[in-house]
Each structure stands twice: as C-alpha cells, then as structure tokens.
Scaffold this motif. Sequence first.
Motif, PDB file in Angstrom:
ATOM      1  N   CYS A   1      25.898 -47.835 -18.556  1.00 46.84           N
ATOM      2  CA  CYS A   1      25.987 -47.558 -17.112  1.00 46.84           C
ATOM      3  C   CYS A   1      24.587 -47.547 -16.486  1.00 46.84           C
ATOM      4  O   CYS A   1      23.701 -46.858 -16.968  1.00 46.84           O
ATOM      5  CB  CYS A   1      26.677 -46.206 -16.898  1.00 46.84           C
ATOM      6  N   PRO A   2      24.402 -48.291 -15.393  1.00 47.57           N
ATOM      7  CA  PRO A   2      23.072 -48.306 -14.766  1.00 47.57           C
ATOM      8  C   PRO A   2      22.811 -47.092 -13.881  1.00 47.57           C
ATOM      9  O   PRO A   2      21.686 -46.851 -13.488  1.00 47.57           O
ATOM     10  CB  PRO A   2      23.119 -49.578 -13.906  1.00 47.57           C
ATOM     11  N   VAL A   3      23.881 -46.350 -13.565  1.00 50.21           N
ATOM     12  CA  VAL A   3      23.775 -45.229 -12.616  1.00 50.21           C
ATOM     13  C   VAL A   3      24.352 -43.960 -13.259  1.00 50.21           C
ATOM     14  O   VAL A   3      24.463 -43.891 -14.481  1.00 50.21           O
ATOM     15  CB  VAL A   3      24.507 -45.592 -11.297  1.00 50.21           C
ATOM     16  N   GLY A   4      24.732 -43.007 -12.434  1.00 51.21           N
ATOM     17  CA  GLY A   4      25.238 -41.745 -12.984  1.00 51.21           C
ATOM     18  C   GLY A   4      26.744 -41.628 -12.946  1.00 51.21           C
ATOM     19  O   GLY A   4      27.279 -40.529 -12.866  1.00 51.21           O
ATOM     20  N   ALA A   5      27.450 -42.750 -13.043  1.00 51.06           N
ATOM     21  CA  ALA A   5      28.910 -42.696 -12.967  1.00 51.06           C
ATOM     22  C   ALA A   5      29.539 -42.222 -14.273  1.00 51.06           C
ATOM     23  O   ALA A   5      30.684 -41.797 -14.298  1.00 51.06           O
ATOM     24  CB  ALA A   5      29.457 -44.073 -12.595  1.00 51.06           C
ATOM     25  N   LEU A   6      28.784 -42.309 -15.354  1.00 52.41           N
ATOM     26  CA  LEU A   6      29.265 -41.843 -16.656  1.00 52.41           C
ATOM     27  C   LEU A   6      28.159 -41.004 -17.289  1.00 52.41           C
ATOM     28  O   LEU A   6      26.987 -41.381 -17.254  1.00 52.41           O
ATOM     29  CB  LEU A   6      29.593 -43.037 -17.563  1.00 52.41           C
TER      30      LEU A   6
ATOM     31  N   SER B   1      33.885 -35.115 -24.385  1.00 55.78           N
ATOM     32  CA  SER B   1      32.621 -35.838 -24.562  1.00 55.78           C
ATOM     33  C   SER B   1      32.092 -36.518 -23.308  1.00 55.78           C
ATOM     34  O   SER B   1      30.898 -36.541 -23.065  1.00 55.78           O
ATOM     35  CB  SER B   1      32.799 -36.931 -25.636  1.00 55.78           C
ATOM     36  N   ILE B   2      33.000 -37.143 -22.543  1.00 66.77           N
ATOM     37  CA  ILE B   2      32.574 -38.064 -21.491  1.00 66.77           C
ATOM     38  C   ILE B   2      33.033 -37.576 -20.122  1.00 66.77           C
ATOM     39  O   ILE B   2      34.205 -37.208 -19.965  1.00 66.77           O
ATOM     40  CB  ILE B   2      33.204 -39.474 -21.702  1.00 66.77           C
ATOM     41  N   VAL B   3      32.133 -37.611 -19.150  1.00 67.95           N
ATOM     42  CA  VAL B   3      32.487 -37.267 -17.771  1.00 67.95           C
ATOM     43  C   VAL B   3      32.365 -38.521 -16.912  1.00 67.95           C
ATOM     44  O   VAL B   3      31.364 -39.232 -16.978  1.00 67.95           O
ATOM     45  CB  VAL B   3      31.549 -36.163 -17.220  1.00 67.95           C
ATOM     46  N   ARG B   4      33.416 -38.802 -16.130  1.00 68.70           N
ATOM     47  CA  ARG B   4      33.389 -39.939 -15.190  1.00 68.70           C
ATOM     48  C   ARG B   4      33.266 -39.415 -13.779  1.00 68.70           C
ATOM     49  O   ARG B   4      34.011 -38.522 -13.386  1.00 68.70           O
ATOM     50  CB  ARG B   4      34.703 -40.741 -15.263  1.00 68.70           C
TER      51      ARG B   4
ATOM     52  N   CYS C   1      30.256 -50.894 -18.214  1.00 72.36           N
ATOM     53  CA  CYS C   1      31.000 -49.987 -19.113  1.00 72.36           C
ATOM     54  C   CYS C   1      32.268 -50.662 -19.621  1.00 72.36           C
ATOM     55  O   CYS C   1      32.668 -50.479 -20.777  1.00 72.36           O
ATOM     56  CB  CYS C   1      31.343 -48.694 -18.389  1.00 72.36           C
ATOM     57  N   VAL C   2      32.886 -51.437 -18.726  1.00 73.14           N
ATOM     58  CA  VAL C   2      34.147 -52.101 -19.106  1.00 73.14           C
ATOM     59  C   VAL C   2      33.876 -53.074 -20.259  1.00 73.14           C
ATOM     60  O   VAL C   2      34.601 -53.097 -21.260  1.00 73.14           O
ATOM     61  CB  VAL C   2      34.753 -52.852 -17.890  1.00 73.14           C
ATOM     62  N   SER C   3      32.798 -53.843 -20.123  1.00 70.47           N
ATOM     63  CA  SER C   3      32.464 -54.798 -21.193  1.00 70.47           C
ATOM     64  C   SER C   3      32.071 -54.082 -22.471  1.00 70.47           C
ATOM     65  O   SER C   3      32.406 -54.529 -23.575  1.00 70.47           O
ATOM     66  CB  SER C   3      31.321 -55.709 -20.747  1.00 70.47           C
ATOM     67  N   ALA C   4      31.330 -52.983 -22.329  1.00 69.75           N
ATOM     68  CA  ALA C   4      30.938 -52.238 -23.538  1.00 69.75           C
ATOM     69  C   ALA C   4      32.186 -51.753 -24.275  1.00 69.75           C
ATOM     70  O   ALA C   4      32.316 -51.890 -25.489  1.00 69.75           O
ATOM     71  CB  ALA C   4      30.038 -51.061 -23.171  1.00 69.75           C
TER      72      ALA C   4
END
Length: 573
Positions: A199-204, A138-141, A152-155
């Motif tokens: 995430c504010p950017v494209g890291a996730l 599902s998720i790409v880092r 993301c950590v807080s979420a």
Amino acid sequence: MVNLTIDGEKVQVPKGTTVLEAARKIGKKIPTLCFLKGVNEIGACRMCVVEVKGARALQAACVYPVSEGMEVYTNTPAVREARKVTLELLLSDHNLECPTCVRNLNCELQKLAEELGIKSIRFTGEKHKAKYDDFSPSIVRDTSKCILCRRCVSACHNVQGVGVISPNHRGFETMVAPVYDLSLAEVACVNCGQCIIACPVGALKEKDDTDKVWQALQDPEKHVIVQIAPAVRVSLGEEFGLGRGAIVTKKIPAALRRLGFDRVFDTDFAADLTIMEEGHEFLERLEHGGKLPLITSCSPGWIKFCEHYYPEFLENLSTCKSPQQMFGAVAKTYYAQKMGIDPSKIFVVSIMPCTAKKYECQRPEMRSSGYQDVDAVLTTREISRMLREAGINLAAMPDEEFDEPLGISTGAGAIFGATGGVMEAALRTVYEVVTGNELENIEFTSVRGVEGIKEATVEINGMKINVAVAHGLANARKLLDRVKNKEAEYHFIEIMACPGGCVGGGGQPILSADERFDVDYRAVRGNAIYEVDREMPLRKSHENPAVQQLYKEFLGKPLSEKSHELLHTHYTS
Ligand code: HC0
Ligand code: SF4
C-alpha cells in the motif's frame, strides 16, 4: 536492442523495456503511484503519463513499451498539468489527516504532492463512502485513505494466491474490500500483511498493540519480557536511518532495556529449540513410516492458508509450534519456575516482522502454560514507533548482549529469518544426529536465495533426502499442487508465507515503489541474515548450551511428554 530518445537524450535498451524503465536508465524519474515492480504493473492511475511523438494521447510510461526511433517527452506543460490534475483529483477525495496517519512521512501520495508542487486542490466535492474495518487481529483497513491503486489487490491475488480483496461496486462507489463488503476477519484472509507493505498510503495498517505494551511496561506488578524474531535484527535499523539490511543485533537489547523491559530475550533461542523438536519429529516420521513430506509449521500465515485452501496437507504439518509460541510456553513455565516468578505476572511481548503473529498468539492452541503464552505481538514498525516516542535512537545505542538463558542462540536460529533457513538449520542438526559425524560444510546454499521454489537432495547415511522450499503463498500453491499431482516427491518441505521469508514479512519497514525499483530488499536483508549466522560462534541448534540445559533441567529429551504438552499441537480446523 532498441534505440529511442527521451527528452532529446539517446538511450538504448532491450526490446520489451517500458518507457518508465528506459527513463530510469538515464536517471530520469517519472512519477508513479499504482506501479509496484513485479507486483502491480497495470497503468491504471495515469500518474506516469508522458508524451510520445506521433501518439494521439498521453501514454502511461509504466506499461508502454519502447520501439525503434521513438521520441518520448517526460516534462512538457501538458504532461505536468495532466499529472497535477490526476493527483489533485485523488487528493480531493482523500482523508487528508496526514499528521495523525500511520504513514505520515512515509506516504507516496504525500511525497508526490510535495514533488509535483501541489499548493492547493482545485477540485472539491463529495467524498466516497468509507469503511474502517478493524475486526481482524492483524490488519486494519481504512478506505477513507484508499486511492484505488490496486497494489494490495495484486499482492493478495498474485503474490499470495489468496485473493480475498478486490474492487467492489462501480465508478465513484468503487471500494477495495472483501466480497459483500465483509470484514477481513470474516473471509479467508491469512493475515500475512503483504497488502500493507504494497500500500502506498495509509489505507492498510497493522492492528496497533503498542498501548497494551506501554501499559504492561508501566505496571509494577508485571515482569515484562521481550523476544525479538530473527528477521528484526536486519530490518529495525532501517527505521533509524541505518542502511537496508543493517545488522543491529546488539543494539536491540540496549534499546529495549532503556524502554523498560525487564529481560530482553531472543526468538533465535526458541528457533534452536524448534529445530531440536522438528528435526527429531522428521527422523521419527522417516523411521516409523509417519506422514511425509513433513512440512514446516512456523509461519502462521502459511498455517491459515493450509487450513483454508489445502486441508488435505494438515497431517503433513509438523506438530511443532512456531518459535514465537515455544518461547512463550517456555517463558511461563521453565523460566517462571527457574526465576521463582508467578507466571500470571509474566507478560511476554514478541517483536516480529509479521502481522500474522498477532493472530497466532491468540489462537486457542497457544495456551499450554495455562495462560496465553504470548501476550502481545508488535511488528518491527510498531517497536520503532515506541522507541521514537520514548526518544530512544537505536542507531546511537551501545552494543549489549541478550539476557540469559532465553537469549542464548546459534547461527542456525538466526537463519530462520530468510527463506530456506529453517530447512538449512534442520539439515545441520538432522545430519549430525543421524550420522554422529561433524558436517564438513554446514552451508546448504541450494536452499538459499530468492527463487520462488528451491529443491535439493541431501545424502544422509546413504539415504537420499529430497527437500523443497517455497516462499510467497502463490509459490506454495504451485509446490503443493505438484506434490498433490505426484509430479514431485519430497521428504521435507519448508513453506513461509511471505516472499523472501520473514525478512519480507508484512510487519517490516515499508519501502516505496521507487526504492523497490532497483533494490531487492528481501535479498539484501536475507544476505544480512546469513552474515549474522557466519559471525556466530555456534551455528548448529543442537550445540546451543541453553537449549541443552533446558532439556536437562526441564523437558528431558526432544519429543518427551513435557515437550509434547508445551511445544506441540495439531492443526485440525
Ligand atoms: Fe519468523 Fe519464526 S522465522 S516465523 O519469519 O520459525 O515472524 O523472523 O520469528 O516464530 O524463529 C516471523 C522471523 C520468526 C517464528 C522464528 C519461525
Ligand atoms: Fe490478502 Fe494477506 Fe492482505 Fe489478507 S493480509 S488481504 S491474505 S495480502
């Protein structure tokens, strides 16, 4: 109330307000990056610094509380320079491949660089060692894009109560990652995608399955059918410039036909089918002393959470598969037979607001047709990318209807997309099945809305049924702990992994922190879902004529042997 001035302008705000909030009240936007209202308010990135008269250093507006007589300056040379230095340092260690980034034109870092007038980056040097992790279904880092804002950590920790990602290592080596730098696929991540939409950017980002679907669409041998989830009809329009929560139910079939799908169907049909099965399962458990409370099982992030963190509740889970999976199983059996199509040639695509659905369709339990029941899952964001690539403007599409029979649905199916909707849909049907009387008021408003945990008692034939609804897994934790500690007793519980239910899913259009400041987009989309319901001619699942026909022609009755074989499973791991 507290009186202060911001850039010489008087403002009065309640005690406890931050400088950032006070500034917004008078229409002043202080730039932020790590701040995400209600999720991450930690003052770490220092993008929002301001001068406060009398204070020794610049202060982070997002965490600095107002006080009586305070004088704040948001736009001095020192403030502007400090913000630029912070931003340029971030950019100097960033993988600046903007044109090919999934967040191009929807990136808070990119937008800030434009807003702060960054023309060049004064600092150059080493870049941090990055990791690209795409093992999860599902998720790409991509940590080359990560700016360590910790949203993301807080979420993951606070909103979802999962906590599988944290800052690892120290200083320049710091990396947000699972423990021991493992892949997300190797830890107890539930695939909910709440980290992506924080995430504010494209890291996730989501695992991209668009190529699979393009290939199927181009294959003349394949009969490619598509289902769209309830919540997508109130969010896809946002990607095409329509307002938040715009209802595009009838534009979607037009757009998807033009993209090349052979039939356009609706997950709402399968949601109605789910209610038939789950409603009868509830009655069966109630009458025959089965395991209670019955807990809904349609949110795959929730299922995985239950498996990892609350296995003692696995027997409480409804044995019903989710609507997406019921749809796939019915498509490759009943529909295939009815149409005379070889099921091996049918390719089922789901368009979901959810990243966990990508994981769900690959689970070994989800092959009851003899094939993988659902072949590919696209998020709302992915289908909007495909439509744009094909030059199809959803906003300009004419109204068209879904195809029959798997496109026929009721308002009860639609409300699955908002928290409390599955419960409300079930109650509409259970009440009428048990009493044989028509419900006077079908709207169970006590289970609606964005409160984290909702409770209600519903009287059916003199029996008091206690129900509860939780959305967001941290709320699910609270509710389950209450049940475990015998502080509350329920007959029926709905749990959805994402805050707001599917309308707030991890595959939905991403709003910036700035947009999330004033708008509760989950409530906006949720309200739109209830409007979809109100406009439907039929609003109870048991009245769906296509579902009735499916029982008559194929399944027999709810909980029949055939139903069990195709539509039910047991989660045991
Ligand atoms: Fe949902 Fe569903 S309501 S989980 O959020 O039950 O993803 O929208 O499609 O399957 O119907 C998601 C949404 C679905 C399923 C339905 C359920
Ligand atoms: Fe945490 Fe959900 Fe992201 Fe996994 S997908 S890391 S559980 S927020």
